[in-house]
Structures are given as structure tokens and as C-alpha cells.
Design an enzyme around this catalytic site. Structure first.
Site, PDB file in Angstrom:
ATOM      1  N   GLU A 237      50.324  87.645 123.542  1.00 16.63           N
ATOM      2  CA  GLU A 237      50.284  86.203 123.805  1.00 16.63           C
ATOM      3  C   GLU A 237      49.841  85.968 125.249  1.00 16.63           C
ATOM      4  O   GLU A 237      50.341  86.618 126.166  1.00 16.63           O
ATOM      5  CB  GLU A 237      51.681  85.637 123.564  1.00 16.63           C
ATOM      6  CG  GLU A 237      51.933  84.220 124.013  1.00 16.63           C
ATOM      7  CD  GLU A 237      53.417  83.864 123.921  1.00 16.63           C
ATOM      8  OE1 GLU A 237      53.780  82.777 124.365  1.00 16.63           O
ATOM      9  OE2 GLU A 237      54.218  84.689 123.413  1.00 16.63           O
ATOM     10  N   ASP A 239      49.857  82.907 127.725  1.00 14.79           N
ATOM     11  CA  ASP A 239      50.233  81.525 128.010  1.00 14.79           C
ATOM     12  C   ASP A 239      49.356  80.995 129.140  1.00 14.79           C
ATOM     13  O   ASP A 239      49.609  81.245 130.324  1.00 14.79           O
ATOM     14  CB  ASP A 239      51.709  81.439 128.392  1.00 14.79           C
ATOM     15  CG  ASP A 239      52.633  81.757 127.235  1.00 14.79           C
ATOM     16  OD1 ASP A 239      52.263  81.421 126.095  1.00 14.79           O
ATOM     17  OD2 ASP A 239      53.700  82.342 127.470  1.00 14.79           O
ATOM     18  N   GLU A 242      52.007  76.425 130.505  1.00 19.56           N
ATOM     19  CA  GLU A 242      53.304  75.922 130.070  1.00 19.56           C
ATOM     20  C   GLU A 242      53.802  75.013 131.179  1.00 19.56           C
ATOM     21  O   GLU A 242      53.970  75.449 132.320  1.00 19.56           O
ATOM     22  CB  GLU A 242      54.276  77.069 129.820  1.00 19.56           C
ATOM     23  CG  GLU A 242      53.865  77.947 128.645  1.00 19.56           C
ATOM     24  CD  GLU A 242      54.963  78.893 128.209  1.00 19.56           C
ATOM     25  OE1 GLU A 242      55.630  78.604 127.213  1.00 19.56           O
ATOM     26  OE2 GLU A 242      55.144  79.912 128.902  1.00 19.56           O
ATOM     27  N   HIS A 253      51.679  88.035 128.125  1.00 22.25           N
ATOM     28  CA  HIS A 253      52.739  88.811 127.478  1.00 22.25           C
ATOM     29  C   HIS A 253      52.068  89.923 126.668  1.00 22.25           C
ATOM     30  O   HIS A 253      51.305  89.642 125.739  1.00 22.25           O
ATOM     31  CB  HIS A 253      53.565  87.950 126.524  1.00 22.25           C
ATOM     32  CG  HIS A 253      54.295  86.821 127.160  1.00 22.25           C
ATOM     33  ND1 HIS A 253      55.623  86.901 127.536  1.00 22.25           N
ATOM     34  CD2 HIS A 253      53.895  85.561 127.466  1.00 22.25           C
ATOM     35  CE1 HIS A 253      56.010  85.738 128.048  1.00 22.25           C
ATOM     36  NE2 HIS A 253      54.978  84.914 128.017  1.00 22.25           N
TER      37      HIS A 253
END
Length: 468
Positions: A237, A239, A242, A253
Site C-alpha cells: 500500500e 498512502d 492521508e 507500507h
């Protein structure tokens, strides 16, 4: 971070999820335009937006109205086991605007936090379909690419307050929504938003690869619509964004297994643990956490009262550095520099965590300074993130509150067991009790986030801002 609170109430009847296709509600995807840039021009694309299957009404049979899942409990007569449940239950279409508060206009997508129809819906998670397709998600390879997203927040800062997260990120979901892996059990596919995974290895997905996650299902103690089963669904993942009006972070991640994989029970990943498939904590850059408390927020250098362009540069093939800058009111704003002091693990010499971008060396220094386990490195670091990107990742956009950790990891002191003054603990100006979902949902029901003008292309092609 944990997205276990990402559940909603469905149209007409309580939420559930399945893999068969229901015919009670027509599925009509809102459309969104976005640009793929080449450096000498670009292509304007139009894609459908599809809501995740976990938000949808699921019922017995294609035309039935008997719930397979009500509140946070399975109907054990219809769903005595996972495979039978998948064969019995149908997932239906969505009223995007009326039930979920999801609308598009040209290149802008608006996600509303609480939408009240016959029952309230809380938040949403949507995916970008491939142009002209209802059977494939659009996938992106961001090695040596630059992703530009202009995020527009309502001019009223209270519209995205503490405890909320407007997130835009890449997930290495299967482009076919897990249809191939289901061996024919998943009849719904991307048209109905199936196949989600991320580095949290979420166990709140009700169906994974065409099998119901009903075995060992435990209802959530603080969410009337959620629970967890024995199975989790894992994948790398990235991101990209956020954020709320107080704090923001971008975070890769990594996972030791590329693509979507299934975990069970304690084999699913855990924060600050070297066990499991994925690095739940990731390696984040949050300007407030990295020492600059006046960079991002209402009236600050990056003013969250106003619309901004967020530019993320993925440098190298495989990726070895992830850079960030902003454009606001025609002004290019470089990402803030870290000012965190750190200590060598071998001697008392004081060093500093320096830089304003994410690299393996930055992550190692940050983890040492904050006393965190460097699971990012042990799960493969940026090289593995680059491999996931090369394989293609799906674009996800969401708005959510956090029933697991009250979003404290984004905008407040976290974890609560540590002193707020300890290095890396405080991530924003929000209070330690600010993100409680019950309070956020009742006091900030009108919150929303707008994502617009999405552009993707080679490094330097999507923005007039400098490439480094």
C-alpha cells in the site's frame, strides 16, 4: 493505519457484502475525468467510480430481500459456512448520491461523511475503473512517475476536522477484483467494488476471494456494523495522502508478498511487530511529527482553508526516494524539513533525522529516533514498494473515521501509553479524545472531501513546479 472502521449502513437494509450480483438496485457508476501525461502532451480519460463492496446491501438470491448479514451479525441459516454463503448471497447496486453522498462533476469527486437516506451512511471507499471498463480497475505504475492530485477541502475548516481522514492511496489489489482467484465464486468483480486489500491485512472484509469471512466472526464492541473474521486480506500500500485540516502524512507500507494474499488469525500483520506479511506502521512523513508545527494547517504555510495541489514524486526504478511538494495560489511550497534529533543505537552521540522526503536511510533514522521497530526495512523497504508499483496498483479514495484508534496516529498524541512530549508521539494539535467516532459522526456529519484534477505521468510532466 487501521481502516477497520470503514463500514457503512446500506440502502434500504443493513450493510453486507457478497459476490453474486443482485438486481434490485441498478449499478450506475459516476464518471470522473483524469489525465495521463506523457511529457509532450497527455490523454484525457474518463473512468467510472465504484464504491467498495463492503458498503453494499447483500441479500439472499439475486432478487431477494432477506439479509445475509444484519448489523454486525451473519445470518447463519443462509451462511452456515463461507463457500455456501458466497453461493447464496447477492451484492446489489448502489445509489451513489442518495445513499452514500458520492458525486462527481467533470474532474472532481466529492465524498460526504454522513449521508442520511432511510438510514445513515458513514464514509465511503471508492476505486477508479479502467476507462470504458466495468471488469477491470485502472492500475498505475509509479516507478519514475509523478502523481499529482489536487485536493479541494471545503472552505469551512470544520468540514474536515480532527478524527477524520480523507485518504488517497494506491493498493496492489488484483485488477479483476479477485475474480480469477475465486475460481468462479466471485460473480460481482470490479463493477461492484470487490477485491480490496491493504497493508493492514484487514479482517473486516466480509468476503475475500469469493469466500465469506464468517468463520470466527466477532462483532465489533464499538461499531454496530463491523466485526472481524479469521481471514485478512493483505497487499502493499502506498498512502499518497492521508489528511484532515490539521495534519497530513504520506506513507509507503511494504509487504513480503507482492499482490493480494490472504492471512488467517495471528498470522495477519500487527503494528510494530516483525511477524506477519506486511508493515502496518509504514514509514510516514508527517510535518508536525517531524518537527515543523507551523507548516500544515489552517492559515499556516500550507493553508488548509484553501484548495491545494499535492505533488508526489516517485524517484528511481525501483523507487528509492519519494518526494513531496505543494502548489497553492500559484506558489510552489517544498515539503518541510525534518528537525528531529536522533540518537545512535550504538553510542550516545546525538545525530539528527534530516531531509524532507522518504528514503530507506530517512526511515531508518526516524525509526531509531522514535524508538519504533523498523518493520518497513524488514518487509523490503522502498525496493519492494517499487516492485509492487511495477506490477500495477489500484487508485483508492476514501473518507473515514477510525473505530480502532480514533485517528490519533494522524493528528494527535499516539500511542496513548507514551508521553506526548516523547519524540514522534505527537502528530498534530488535536486532543487525545478528539477522534472518538460517536462524537465525530454526531458533531461533524457535514464533513466532506473533494478530490479533483488527477494527473499521472513521467517525472516532471504533470506540473510546472520544479522536479526536485
Amino acid at each position: 493505519m487501521s481502516r477497520s472502521g470503514l463500514l457503512a449502513l446500506a440502502a434500504l437494509l443493513p450493510v453486507s457484502l457478497s459476490q453474486l450480483v443482485g438486481t434490485n438496485i441498478a449499478e450506475n457508476h459516476p464518471t470522473l475525468t483524469w489525465q495521463k501525461c506523457t511529457g509532450t502532451g497527455g490523454m484525457l480519460n474518463t473512468s467510472g467510480i465504484v464504491i467498495d463492496a463492503n458498503w453494499r446491501w447483500t441479500h439472499q438470491g439475486a432478487t431477494g430481500t432477506t439479509n445475509c448479514y444484519t448489523g454486525n451479525t451473519w445470518n447463519t441459516q443462509i451462511c452456515p459456512d463461507g463457500k455456501t454463503c458466497a453461493a447464496n448471497c447477492a451484492i446489489d447496486g448502489a445509489d451513489y448520491a442518495g445513499t452514500y453522498g458520492i458525486t462527481t462533476s467533470g474532474n472532481a469527486l466529492t465524498l460526504k461523511f454522513v449521508t442520511v437516506s432511510q438510514q445513515p451512511n458513514i464514509g465511503s471507499r471508492v476505486y477508479l475503473l479502467a476507462p470504458g471498463s466495468q471488469t477491470q480497475y485502472q492500475t498505475f505504475n509509479f516507478n519514475n512517475q509523478e502523481f499529482v492530485s489536487l485536493l479541494q477541502f471545503d472552505v469551512d475548516v470544520s468540514q474536515l476536522p480532527c478524527g477524520l481522514n480523507g485518504a488517497l492511496y494506491f493498493s496492489q489489489m488484483d485488477a479483476d477484483g479477485g475474480v480469477a482467484k475465486s475460481n468462479g465464486a466471485n460473480k460481482a468483480g470490479p463493477k461492484y467494488g470487490t477485491g480490496y486489500c491493504d497493508a493492514q491485512c484487514p479482517r473486516d472484509l466480509k468476503f475475500i476471494n469469493g469466500v465469506a469471512n464468517s468463520q470466527g466472526w466477532v462483532a465489533s464492541p464499538n461499531d454496530t456494523n463491523a466485526g472481524t473474521g479469521l481471514m485478512g486480506t493483505c497487499c502493499p500500500e502506498m498512502d499518497v495522502w492521508e489528511a484532515n485540516s490539521i495534519s497530513s502524512a504520506y506513507t509507503p507500507h511494504t509487504c513480503t508478498i507482492l499482490g493480494q494474499s490472504t492471512c488467517t488469525g495471528t498470522t495477519c500483520s500487527a503494528p510494530n511487530s516483525t511477524q506477519g506479511t506486511c508493515d502496518q506502521a509504514g514509514c510516514d512523513f508527517n510535518s508536525f511529527r517531524m518537527g515543523n508545527t507551523s507548516f500544515f494547517g489552517p492559515g499556516l504555510t500550507v493553508d488548509t482553508k484553501q484548495k491545494m495541489t499535492v505533488v508526489t514524486q516517485f524517484v528511481g526504478n525501483p523507487v528509492n526516494n519519494i518526494r513531496r511538494f505543494y502548489v497553492q495560489n500559484g506558489k510552489v511550497i517544498p515539503n518541510s524539513q525534518s528537525t528531529i534529533p536522533g540518537r545512535s543505537p550504538c553510542d550516545p552521540i546525538i545525530t539528527r533525522v534530516t531531509g524532507n522526503s522518504i528514503s530507506d536511510s530517512f526511515c531508518a533514522a526516524q525509526k531509531t529516533a522514535f524508538g519504533d521497530t523498523n518493520t518497513f526495512a524488514s518487509k523490503g523497504g522502498l525496493a519492494t514498494m517499487g516492485k509492487a508499483a511495477s506490477a500495477g496498483m489500484v487508485l483508492v479514495m476514501s473518507l473515514w473515521d477510525d473505530h480502532a484508534a480514533d485517528m490519533l496516529w494522524l493528528d494527535a498524541p499516539y500511542p496513548p501509553t507514551k508521553s506526548p512530549s516523547a519524540a514522534g508521539v505527537t502528530r498534530g494539535t488535536c486532543a487525545a479524545n478528539s477522534g472518538q467516532p460517536q462524537t465525530v459522526e454526531s458533531q461533524n456529519a457535514n464533513a466532506q472531501v473533494v478530490y479533483s484534477n488527477i494527473r499521472f505521468g513521467p517525472l516532471g510532466s504533470t506540473s510546472t513546479a520544479p522536479a526536485n
